[in-house]
Design a protein around this motif. Structure first.
Motif, PDB file in Angstrom:
ATOM      1  N   SER A 177     -44.749  -2.782  11.095  1.00  0.00           N
ATOM      2  CA  SER A 177     -44.487  -4.190  11.432  1.00  0.00           C
ATOM      3  C   SER A 177     -45.220  -5.157  10.518  1.00  0.00           C
ATOM      4  O   SER A 177     -45.439  -6.316  10.879  1.00  0.00           O
ATOM      5  N   GLU A 220     -42.457  -5.730   4.516  1.00  0.00           N
ATOM      6  CA  GLU A 220     -41.052  -6.044   4.760  1.00  0.00           C
ATOM      7  C   GLU A 220     -40.514  -7.013   3.720  1.00  0.00           C
ATOM      8  O   GLU A 220     -39.365  -6.908   3.282  1.00  0.00           O
ATOM      9  N   SER A 226     -38.814  -5.800   0.548  1.00  0.00           N
ATOM     10  CA  SER A 226     -37.406  -5.389   0.572  1.00  0.00           C
ATOM     11  C   SER A 226     -36.534  -6.484  -0.004  1.00  0.00           C
ATOM     12  O   SER A 226     -35.570  -6.220  -0.741  1.00  0.00           O
ATOM     13  N   GLN A 266     -43.652   1.389   4.717  1.00  0.00           N
ATOM     14  CA  GLN A 266     -43.080   0.876   5.966  1.00  0.00           C
ATOM     15  C   GLN A 266     -43.381   1.795   7.143  1.00  0.00           C
ATOM     16  O   GLN A 266     -43.559   1.330   8.279  1.00  0.00           O
TER      17      GLN A 266
END
Length: 772
Positions: free
Chosen positions: A760, A765, A768, A755
């Motif tokens: 971005s 992401e 997660s 990350q």
């Protein structure tokens, strides 16, 4: 046909001829000479065309005495060198190097003299002077502009000169082609001719140590092996039962000269077993075992061969229900089968049912309720590759594993106490269990195999009452230790899967009384300490995967403590490695590993290799590059070719996949200190070996997932987003299926680092969400 001429007897043979046009010379009969290199090197030269039958020629075998004469020996060497080279060509420099002992180095004139003598040997046909000169030049031709670097000599190609190795290759090629075209009847003659040529003997046997002969020698051996298998297969396919004796003869004749060739031994044993000739099968198996041991001490036959031997042993037991007298029946008693009854084993499998999720696609989907009972041998599966007797409609794995369990229980129940080391018993059981590795997606096989391991793992529970109340008599103590040895052996095998919860249920039931025996002086103390050491190492590994770091350290310290009582260098080194492996500070880990170094020559090669490999990792983490690479080289150098035969294989925790792991960890650690070097590439290449070179069934899931996480970390270092995210997802999903909090934590740590590198990036992401 033989004819006496003077003091030498000359042998004549007749072979077909063809006629060639070579430049201005027409009607040259060919072959001019026939060279045999398999077995005794033989030269047959054409002396005349058969009177009245121009399609055949009369060939004279040059007597051995002639080939040993002055001038003939170097000429024969030149012939062998040229006949074994590609295109039958060799440069003068290479020939001079190989014939250094027979000529002055670099003496081109001398080499030309040898070639001239060879031409004289090969040209035996009576012809006019012009034709004779033309033939001599073509039989052994001097090429000024050679195919390699410089001038050289070429032996004439077929059909002018016939060489058996070329004919052999041609027959094999045509035989394989006919089979591929679905013409086995047409293929058979080609394989027969190939076998006839290759079975004459070793390629140029008078050159046993010459490097130039090795490649062709191996090629001829390969052709012989291929023709034997093809002939035995075709004979059975074309003639059925009537061809069995011929197939046995072919396989036996070949195998008796190649007693370590298990690929030939297995079909031979299968045919003998089908005919119930168990004595012969046993004799050949034992000869193979002895031959393998001569090649490499303690080397065992492959698991497929051992499985087949066991199958025949059981089949003989069924056919001959009488006292065991042959070696084939040693260790198998009729009482063993009848004693394995539900009442005697039911109490061993009364543990609460638990759900054990599968690892990827290879695990168990449900817990079996199978309780082994006296198995009916006639129901044994027969459709296995290693047990192809008949064709079963379905594979009755539960019955076959039931019988396997009976055989495993025999050495446990006959354990002789202090006179026999528990490690020896564990080694016996481990070798047997190793043949049952998961190499199939057959759910019934996996389920039945698991139940055997569960039964062995729960064996000590029957004596818990006596152990807890301190009422273990001398006889019961022997039985208790034997069953603990069997249980811990089974637990090591369960740990190679995803059975963490099961081991956590079983170990605490008998480890405390086992540790009690290890703490108090008695004739059982050392044996109990050896088993207790392994028990605490197992608990430490489980605590690690549950993220119980305090428990992990306590259990590994206990393992070190009991290994000193056991007075076993191997167990002591193994315990130290477990204790040091997960130390956060590499300096601390190095210090612990160095405590094991004084014992490096008192442990087996596999453990020595692991010690060096772990030192390589810690040295790399400390930025000690030269020491890390040196230790890694040492680890790879001493790693045994057959690690499964190492006496510490069961508990050393150093499978081939583990060697890949530690090698990759070393390179990855060096990458952090030397980013400008090629270590990240080497790390990736090393880790990838677990996917390219090893069967996934033979890699413990927890090791596979640790490597997967390191692959993600390596891709992160290399800034390869797609690769990093793919391996992270693979590692996260695998860790959740395995139930390993440790592996999941590793993936989380890498995901957080990713990350920061790609803040971005949606693919990072989204991981997660997968994590939680």
């Amino acid at each position: 046909m033989m004819e006496g001429r003077g003091t030498l007897a000359r042998t004549w043979q007749r072979y077909p001829l063809r006629f060639l046009d070579q430049g201005k010379v027409e009607g040259i009969p060919a072959p001019m000479a026939r060279i045999t290199t398999c077995g005794m090197v033989t030269i047959e030269v054409l002396t005349e065309v058969e009177p009245g039958d121009p399609s055949r020629g009369r060939y004279e075998v040059i007597p051995t005495q002639t080939l040993r004469g002055r001038g003939a020996v170097p000429a024969l060497t030149l012939l062998k060198l040229l006949a074994g080279r590609p295109h039958r060509f060799a440069t003068s420099d290479w020939l001079s190097e190989q014939m250094r002992g027979e000529m002055e180095v670099g003496a081109l004139v001398r080499l030309d003299t040898i070639a001239s003598y060879l031409r004289g040997l090969l040209c035996g046909l009576k012809a006019d002077q012009r034709q004779s000169d033309a033939l001599r030049v073509r039989v052994v031709e001097y090429l000024r502009n050679g195919r390699s670097s410089g001038p050289g000599y070429r032996l004439a190609p077929y059909p002018l000169i016939w060489v058996d190795t070329d004919a052999l290759a041609s027959h094999v090629e045509h035989g394989a082609l006919m089979e591929r075209m679905g013409e086995p009847t047409l293929a058979l003659p080609f394989w027969e001719q190939a076998y006839q040529l290759a079975s004459k003997g070793m390629y140029v046997p008078d050159e046993p140590s010459s490097e130039w002969a090795q490649d062709m020698r191996e090629q001829v051996e390969g052709y012989l092996r291929q023709s034997v298998h093809a002939l035995s297969r075709l004979t059975l396919a074309l003639h059925g039962e009537a061809g069995e004796e011929e197939a046995i003869r072919l396989l036996r004749t070949y195998w008796q000269g190649h007693k370590t060739d298990e690929d030939a031994l297995r079909p031979l044993m299968e045919l003998l077993g089908k005919q119930e000739r168990f004595g012969e099968a046993e004799q050949y198996y034992q000869q193979c075992v002895a031959a393998l041991d001569d090649v490499e001490s303690s080397r065992q036959p492959a698991s497929q061969t051992r499985d087949l031997y066991e199958f025949l042993r059981v089949k003989q037991l069924r056919r001959e229900p009488k006292p065991a007298s042959s070696a084939l029946l040693q260790g198998v008693h009729l009482n063993d089968l009848s004693d394995v009854s539900i009442p005697s084993l039911a109490h061993m499998v009364q543990f609460p049912k638990m759900e054990h999720p599968a690892f990827l696609e290879m695990g168990i989907r449900e817990q079996a309720s199978f309780v082994p009972s006296a198995p009916d041998v006639t129901l044994l599966p027969s459709a296995l590759v290693s047990m192809p007797f008949g064709e079963a409609k379905e594979r009755d794995w539960a019955t076959w594993f039931g019988l396997k369990l009976a055989l495993l229980l025999s050495p446990i129940e006959s354990y002789s106490g202090p006179s026999e080391s528990c490690l020896e018993l564990q080694d016996k059981l481990d070798r047997e269990l190793h043949t049952l590795h998961i190499d199939t997606n057959d759910e019934a096989y996996v389920r039945s195999r698991r139940q055997v391991l569960v039964t062995l793992a729960t064996l000590p529970t029957a004596l818990m009452s006596a152990a807890i109340t301190g009422q273990l008599t001398s006889g019961l103590a022997d039985v208790f230790l034997a069953r603990c040895a069997a249980s811990i052996t089974a637990c090591w095998h369960l740990l190679r899967g995803s059975e963490f919860s099961l081991i956590e249920e079983i170990l605490p039931t008998y480890l405390p009384p086992l540790a009690y025996l290890a703490q108090h002086p008695s004739k059982y103390q050392q044996m109990a300490a050896r088993l207790t050491t392994q028990g605490y190492r197992l608990k430490g590994i489980l605590a690690l995967h549950r993220k119980d770091f305090r428990g992990r350290d306590v259990y590994f310290q206990q393992a070190v403590h009991y290994s000193t009582i056991a007075q076993s260098p191997g167990l002591f080194v193994a315990a130290l490695i477990s204790f040091a492996y997960h130390k956060q500070e590499p300096t601390q880990a190095t210090q612990i590993y160095q405590q094991a170094l004084p014992h490096e020559h008192n442990v087996s090669p596999l453990q020595r290799s692991r010690l060096y490999a772990e030192l390589a990792v810690s040295y790399a983490q400390e930025k000690r590059e030269e020491e890390a690479l040196h230790s890694l080289d040492c680890a790879q150098e001493v790693y045994p070719e057959h690690p499964e035969n190492d006496p510490s294989f069961l508990y050393a925790e150093f499978h081939p996949s583990s060697m890949i792991l530690e090698k990759g960890r070393t390179y990855l650690a060096l990458t952090q200190h030397y980013p400008q070097k090629e270590y990240s590439r080497l790390a990736w290449k090393t880790f990838a070996g677990v996917e390219d070179g090893l069967s996934p069934f033979l890699v413990p899931p927890r090791i596979f997932l640790e490597i997967t996480n390191y692959q993600a970390e390596t891709a992160l270092v290399q800034r390869k987003l797609d690769v990093c995210s793919a391996y992270l997802e693979k590692g996260i999903r695998g860790a959740k299926v395995l139930g390993s909090e440790k592996r999941l934590e590793e993936a989380v740590r890498i995901q957080k680092r990713a990350q920061k590198v790609w803040p971005s990036e949606p693919r990072i992401e989204e991981l997660s969400d997968l994590l939680f």
